[in-house]
Design a protein around this motif. Structure first.
Motif, PDB file in Angstrom:
ATOM      1  N   MET A  30      30.921  51.921  28.503  1.00  0.00           N
ATOM      2  CA  MET A  30      30.785  51.729  29.940  1.00  0.00           C
ATOM      3  C   MET A  30      30.409  50.290  30.309  1.00  0.00           C
ATOM      4  O   MET A  30      31.021  49.687  31.183  1.00  0.00           O
ATOM      5  CB  MET A  30      29.773  52.700  30.500  1.00  0.00           C
ATOM      6  N   THR A  31      29.395  49.735  29.656  1.00  0.00           N
ATOM      7  CA  THR A  31      28.948  48.387  30.017  1.00  0.00           C
ATOM      8  C   THR A  31      30.093  47.391  29.885  1.00  0.00           C
ATOM      9  O   THR A  31      30.324  46.574  30.780  1.00  0.00           O
ATOM     10  CB  THR A  31      27.786  47.945  29.108  1.00  0.00           C
ATOM     11  N   ALA A  32      30.813  47.467  28.799  1.00  0.00           N
ATOM     12  CA  ALA A  32      31.912  46.527  28.576  1.00  0.00           C
ATOM     13  C   ALA A  32      32.986  46.687  29.658  1.00  0.00           C
ATOM     14  O   ALA A  32      33.501  45.692  30.183  1.00  0.00           O
ATOM     15  CB  ALA A  32      32.506  46.741  27.193  1.00  0.00           C
ATOM     16  N   VAL A  33      33.324  47.948  29.995  1.00  0.00           N
ATOM     17  CA  VAL A  33      34.340  48.168  31.030  1.00  0.00           C
ATOM     18  C   VAL A  33      33.868  47.608  32.366  1.00  0.00           C
ATOM     19  O   VAL A  33      34.606  46.922  33.077  1.00  0.00           O
ATOM     20  CB  VAL A  33      34.684  49.670  31.157  1.00  0.00           C
ATOM     21  N   ILE A  34      32.603  47.892  32.705  1.00  0.00           N
ATOM     22  CA  ILE A  34      32.072  47.398  33.988  1.00  0.00           C
ATOM     23  C   ILE A  34      32.152  45.871  34.038  1.00  0.00           C
ATOM     24  O   ILE A  34      32.631  45.290  35.021  1.00  0.00           O
ATOM     25  CB  ILE A  34      30.604  47.854  34.192  1.00  0.00           C
ATOM     26  N   LEU A  35      31.714  45.224  32.978  1.00  0.00           N
ATOM     27  CA  LEU A  35      31.748  43.762  32.972  1.00  0.00           C
ATOM     28  C   LEU A  35      33.193  43.261  33.068  1.00  0.00           C
ATOM     29  O   LEU A  35      33.483  42.309  33.794  1.00  0.00           O
ATOM     30  CB  LEU A  35      31.052  43.210  31.726  1.00  0.00           C
ATOM     31  N   GLY A  36      34.101  43.925  32.344  1.00  0.00           N
ATOM     32  CA  GLY A  36      35.512  43.532  32.394  1.00  0.00           C
ATOM     33  C   GLY A  36      36.080  43.644  33.801  1.00  0.00           C
ATOM     34  O   GLY A  36      36.748  42.725  34.296  1.00  0.00           O
ATOM     35  N   HIS A  37      35.799  44.749  34.461  1.00  0.00           N
ATOM     36  CA  HIS A  37      36.287  44.924  35.834  1.00  0.00           C
ATOM     37  C   HIS A  37      35.645  43.919  36.780  1.00  0.00           C
ATOM     38  O   HIS A  37      36.282  43.435  37.708  1.00  0.00           O
ATOM     39  CB  HIS A  37      36.012  46.345  36.302  1.00  0.00           C
ATOM     40  N   THR A  38      34.370  43.610  36.539  1.00  0.00           N
ATOM     41  CA  THR A  38      33.676  42.643  37.408  1.00  0.00           C
ATOM     42  C   THR A  38      34.359  41.276  37.331  1.00  0.00           C
ATOM     43  O   THR A  38      34.662  40.661  38.353  1.00  0.00           O
ATOM     44  CB  THR A  38      32.201  42.513  36.990  1.00  0.00           C
ATOM     45  N   VAL A  39      34.626  40.837  36.111  1.00  0.00           N
ATOM     46  CA  VAL A  39      35.272  39.533  35.940  1.00  0.00           C
ATOM     47  C   VAL A  39      36.607  39.506  36.686  1.00  0.00           C
ATOM     48  O   VAL A  39      36.956  38.522  37.341  1.00  0.00           O
ATOM     49  CB  VAL A  39      35.497  39.239  34.437  1.00  0.00           C
ATOM     50  N   HIS A  40      37.311  40.619  36.611  1.00  0.00           N
ATOM     51  CA  HIS A  40      38.615  40.683  37.268  1.00  0.00           C
ATOM     52  C   HIS A  40      38.483  40.679  38.795  1.00  0.00           C
ATOM     53  O   HIS A  40      39.333  40.154  39.508  1.00  0.00           O
ATOM     54  CB  HIS A  40      39.323  41.958  36.815  1.00  0.00           C
ATOM     55  N   ASN A  41      37.388  41.248  39.308  1.00  0.00           N
ATOM     56  CA  ASN A  41      37.245  41.402  40.765  1.00  0.00           C
ATOM     57  C   ASN A  41      36.570  40.230  41.467  1.00  0.00           C
ATOM     58  O   ASN A  41      36.769  40.026  42.667  1.00  0.00           O
ATOM     59  CB  ASN A  41      36.458  42.677  41.073  1.00  0.00           C
ATOM     60  N   VAL A  42      35.775  39.457  40.730  1.00  0.00           N
ATOM     61  CA  VAL A  42      35.047  38.349  41.362  1.00  0.00           C
ATOM     62  C   VAL A  42      35.974  37.390  42.136  1.00  0.00           C
ATOM     63  O   VAL A  42      35.676  37.028  43.277  1.00  0.00           O
ATOM     64  CB  VAL A  42      34.181  37.587  40.323  1.00  0.00           C
ATOM     65  N   PRO A  43      37.118  36.968  41.549  1.00  0.00           N
ATOM     66  CA  PRO A  43      37.967  36.025  42.281  1.00  0.00           C
ATOM     67  C   PRO A  43      38.383  36.562  43.637  1.00  0.00           C
ATOM     68  O   PRO A  43      38.444  35.822  44.626  1.00  0.00           O
ATOM     69  CB  PRO A  43      39.207  35.857  41.391  1.00  0.00           C
ATOM     70  N   PHE A  44      38.645  37.855  43.664  1.00  0.00           N
ATOM     71  CA  PHE A  44      39.097  38.449  44.910  1.00  0.00           C
ATOM     72  C   PHE A  44      38.020  38.369  45.989  1.00  0.00           C
ATOM     73  O   PHE A  44      38.268  37.931  47.116  1.00  0.00           O
ATOM     74  CB  PHE A  44      39.488  39.898  44.618  1.00  0.00           C
ATOM     75  N   VAL A  45      36.803  38.754  45.636  1.00  0.00           N
ATOM     76  CA  VAL A  45      35.687  38.680  46.593  1.00  0.00           C
ATOM     77  C   VAL A  45      35.460  37.224  47.007  1.00  0.00           C
ATOM     78  O   VAL A  45      35.245  36.919  48.178  1.00  0.00           O
ATOM     79  CB  VAL A  45      34.394  39.254  45.976  1.00  0.00           C
ATOM     80  N   THR A  46      35.537  36.313  46.033  1.00  0.00           N
ATOM     81  CA  THR A  46      35.302  34.899  46.335  1.00  0.00           C
ATOM     82  C   THR A  46      36.307  34.385  47.358  1.00  0.00           C
ATOM     83  O   THR A  46      35.929  33.743  48.350  1.00  0.00           O
ATOM     84  CB  THR A  46      35.413  34.055  45.046  1.00  0.00           C
ATOM     85  N   LEU A  47      37.584  34.694  47.138  1.00  0.00           N
ATOM     86  CA  LEU A  47      38.615  34.183  48.052  1.00  0.00           C
ATOM     87  C   LEU A  47      38.471  34.772  49.450  1.00  0.00           C
ATOM     88  O   LEU A  47      38.532  34.053  50.453  1.00  0.00           O
ATOM     89  CB  LEU A  47      40.012  34.483  47.488  1.00  0.00           C
ATOM     90  N   VAL A  48      38.258  36.081  49.508  1.00  0.00           N
ATOM     91  CA  VAL A  48      38.092  36.718  50.827  1.00  0.00           C
ATOM     92  C   VAL A  48      36.842  36.165  51.515  1.00  0.00           C
ATOM     93  O   VAL A  48      36.853  35.842  52.707  1.00  0.00           O
ATOM     94  CB  VAL A  48      38.008  38.252  50.677  1.00  0.00           C
ATOM     95  N   GLY A  49      35.764  36.017  50.754  1.00  0.00           N
ATOM     96  CA  GLY A  49      34.521  35.492  51.312  1.00  0.00           C
ATOM     97  C   GLY A  49      34.687  34.074  51.829  1.00  0.00           C
ATOM     98  O   GLY A  49      34.224  33.732  52.917  1.00  0.00           O
ATOM     99  N   MET A  50      35.380  33.244  51.053  1.00  0.00           N
ATOM    100  CA  MET A  50      35.585  31.850  51.483  1.00  0.00           C
ATOM    101  C   MET A  50      36.415  31.789  52.762  1.00  0.00           C
ATOM    102  O   MET A  50      36.136  30.991  53.654  1.00  0.00           O
ATOM    103  CB  MET A  50      36.277  31.055  50.378  1.00  0.00           C
ATOM    104  N   ALA A  51      37.440  32.645  52.832  1.00  0.00           N
ATOM    105  CA  ALA A  51      38.279  32.646  54.034  1.00  0.00           C
ATOM    106  C   ALA A  51      37.446  33.007  55.257  1.00  0.00           C
ATOM    107  O   ALA A  51      37.534  32.375  56.310  1.00  0.00           O
ATOM    108  CB  ALA A  51      39.428  33.637  53.869  1.00  0.00           C
TER     109      ALA A  51
END
Ligand SMILES: Nc1ncnc2c1ncn2[C@@H]1O[C@H](COP(=O)(O)OP(=O)(O)O)[C@@H](O)[C@H]1O
Ligand SMILES: [Mg+2]
Lengths: 357, 257
Positions: free
Chosen positions: B131-152
């Motif tokens: 579980m921990t590894a999957v969560i971290l993997g998904h987080t890394v994948h999702n951060v760019p998306f939140v960052t871009l939407v947040g910056m916009a």
């Protein structure tokens, strides 16, 4: 909070090599309504933002009373600002917006509510307390912004073109309202505008800015009647700018040659020398008109090009025998006495200001 | 445009719509089929497979597992992504463009590559597959998306709002939590829903980083290998409805002015 004298000492602000504000020195008395007036880009907002703490001056100091606040950030300066776009917090009601500054000052809930209600009433906004900013008209938003800035009882209120977003009719009304609010609160208001009429209407004192410098400071009447530079003369009100040569000095008066016509006037700033090229300004309503040749050595004749009826006043566009044009404004009753082709005029020395620059 | 070309355009459009929706409709339809085998002819319809799904305890625990992973990785991605967005759109520092590139890179990496990389990396760190590894993997994948939407969203926030807050006595922390964060909220909720959907939907990363417990897509995949029954269609239809509703909601929230 007691009102304090505001002083700027040798303030300059550079962005890279661009000088936005240069060597500003000024002192503002408590309780005055002072306006920074000038064309767009002349450094008005920069000066105001230095006062608010949003910009740090490159050189110079800002004093609030006896305290040097040059390096004090905005959240610890006892000065509040009304922004051009009002900057109301969109997710808060009007009441919460006004309460914001009070809460951060550590006021109790009861004190805050009481002050908010008092301000809402003062601004005639009772009943709008629970509305969101988007549900208000432009004029109402402007009053909420004003109430929010006044709430923490600052010693100085800064206003950056706060009427810019209002339409012309509402603007006139709000100008008068704002002036009366300033009188009733007794606060120092420092107001920024590029609209000369607005500045003259509202201010006790106007500072005319040009290219980052203060060109002239004075009461509206003073600036209007006695501009000290061509820039001020042309920026404020309508004016006739006559290009003259200096013939000589006669006591306190300067004798001028305006394309063969002799004029006399005062020079309040600088000392002209014979032969120098100078500008002579006179306001359209300060020109004395006659239907027939009057008894005066300064009288000369004009041909009337146009006669524009404006209700209570009438404006003439007229031309001298050498082809130089003058604009003249008369009360419409007086204008009836003037013929259709020609008129005689006298430019009285006390109304003619001589400008060296 | 002539009538002729317009007609052709319309036909192409409808052909495309059919191409998209026929498989989906067939999938939903088969979930109601009263038989053990997927395929035509359909003799009668039933809700039997939905009952099976609800009563399938193993399936429910897989659902819960996927859901836990989706929520955790989304919360992490929102915290990190918002922080990155604030940093990138407001602070001035050297190498900003490099930080931006590094943060957004996982969004454009092929899934299989980042999955293998994450697997190797997490093992080096001593994080066992699970579980921990999957969560971290998904987080890394999702951060760019939140960052871009947040910056916009931050870009559209008038500077004067933050300045007004400071003017009224707020320090950076107060003005972030009381002014900027509420302004960001609709965009962050939208981005969060998208993050949950991508996490819920992800196969490659979950497969490589997961332990013995499968996430929903991994579970469905393993079921497919042992033979299909309309139960799969019932599960898929439920997922389809949930994700469609959430996706539309997210899209609305992020588009909001
Ligand atoms: N942050 C900045 N960076 C560079 N130049 C600036 C900045 N802020 C203002 N300026 C420049 O300084 C000059 C004065 O600006 P400002 O004080 O806003 O003028 P005003 O309010 O009188 O229209 C303008 O020419 C403007 O372009
Ligand atoms: Mg400005």
């Amino acid at each position: 909070m007691k009102n304090a004298t505001v002083s700027l000492v040798d303030i300059s602000k550079k962005y890279g090599s661009f000088v936005a504000v240069e060597k500003i020195n000024l002192t503002i008395q408590p309780g005055d309504f002072v306006t920074l007036l000038g064309p767009s880009g002349c450094g008005k907002s920069t000066t105001l933002r230095i006062l608010g703490g949003f910009e740090t001056p490159t050189t110079g100091q800002v004093f609030l009373g006896d305290d040097d606040v040059t390096n004090i950030p905005p959240n610890r300066r006892n000065v509040n600002m009304v922004f051009q776009d009002y900057a109301l917090f969109p997710h808060m009601t009007c009441g919460r917006n006004i309460a914001f500054g009070l809460e951060l000052k550590g006021k109790t809930k009861a004190e805050t509510e009481a002050r908010v209600d008092e301000l809402l009433e003062f601004m005639q906004l009772t009943g709008f307390k629970d509305r969101k900013p988007e549900e208000l008209s432009g004029g109402q938003r402007q009053r909420v912004a004003l109430a929010r800035a006044l709430a923490p009882d600052p010693s100085v209120l800064l206003l950056d073109e706060p009427l810019g977003a209002l339409d012309a009719k509402l603007r006139k009304q709000v100008q008068i309202e704002l002036k009366s609010i300033q009188k009733r609160t007794g606060k120092t208001f420092i107001f920024v505008t590029h609209d000369q009429e607005e500045a003259l209407t509202m201010s006790d004192r106007v500072l005319v800015m040009n290219k980052g410098r203060i060109e002239q400071a004075g009461s509206p009447k003073d600036l209007y009647s006695h501009p000290e530079s061509r820039f001020v003369a042309e920026f404020i009100g309508e004016t006739n700018m006559l290009e003259c040569g200096v013939k000589g000095i006669d006591g306190k008066q300067v004798v001028l040659d305006w394309f063969g016509t002799e004029l006399r006037g005062d020079c309040r700033k600088g000392s002209p020398t014979p032969g120098q090229k100078v500008g002579a300004v006179i306001r359209p309503e300060n020109i004395t008109c006659y239907s027939n040749k009057p008894e005066s050595s300064l009288a000369f004749e004009l041909n009337i090009d146009q006669r524009i009826f404006k209700g209570s006043s009438t404006t003439f566009e007229a031309r001298s025998s050498k082809g130089q044009s003058l604009t003249i404004t008369l009360d419409s009753i007086r204008a009836d006495e003037i013929g259709t082709e020609k008129m005689w005029v006298v430019l009285k020395p006390e109304y003619l200001s001589i400008l060296l620059n | 445009m002539t009538r002729h070309t317009r007609l052709i355009m319309q036909m192409v459009y409808w052909a495309f719509v059919l191409y998209l929706f026929i498989p989906l409709s067939l999938m939903v339809l088969m979930g109601f089929k009263d038989s053990k085998f997927i395929g035509f002819p359909i003799k009668s319809l039933t809700l039997h497979w939905y009952k099976v799904v609800i009563q399938d305890l193993e399936l429910m625990s897989v659902f819960a597992y996927s859901f836990t992973i989706a929520i955790s990785s989304t919360v992490l991605a929102i915290i990190i992504g918002t922080w990155a967005a604030m940093l990138l759109s407001q602070a001035k520092f050297k190498g900003k463009i490099i930080v931006f590139a590094l943060i957004t890179l996982p969004a454009v990496l092929p899934g299989i590559i980042s999955a293998i990389a994450l697997r190797i990396y997490s093992q080096t760190l001593g994080i066992e597959p699970g579980m921990t590894a999957v969560i971290l993997g998904h987080t890394v994948h999702n951060v760019p998306f939140v960052t871009l939407v947040g910056m916009a969203r931050l870009n559209s926030q008038p500077m004067s709002h933050v300045e007004a807050a400071q003017d009224l006595g707020a320090d950076n922390v107060i003005s972030f939590f009381r002014i900027t964060l509420p302004y960001l909220t609709p965009a962050l909720v939208g981005a969060g829903i998208f993050c949950m959907l991508t996490s819920f939907d992800d196969f490659v990363r979950s497969f490589f980083l997961g332990g013995y417990e499968p996430t929903l897509p991994v579970y469905i995949f393993s079921q497919l290998r042992t033979g299909m029954s309309p139960e799969i269609n019932a599960i898929s239809s439920v997922v389809l409805v949930i994700t469609a509703v959430m996706g539309l909601a997210a899209e609305r929230l992020m588009r909001r002015k």
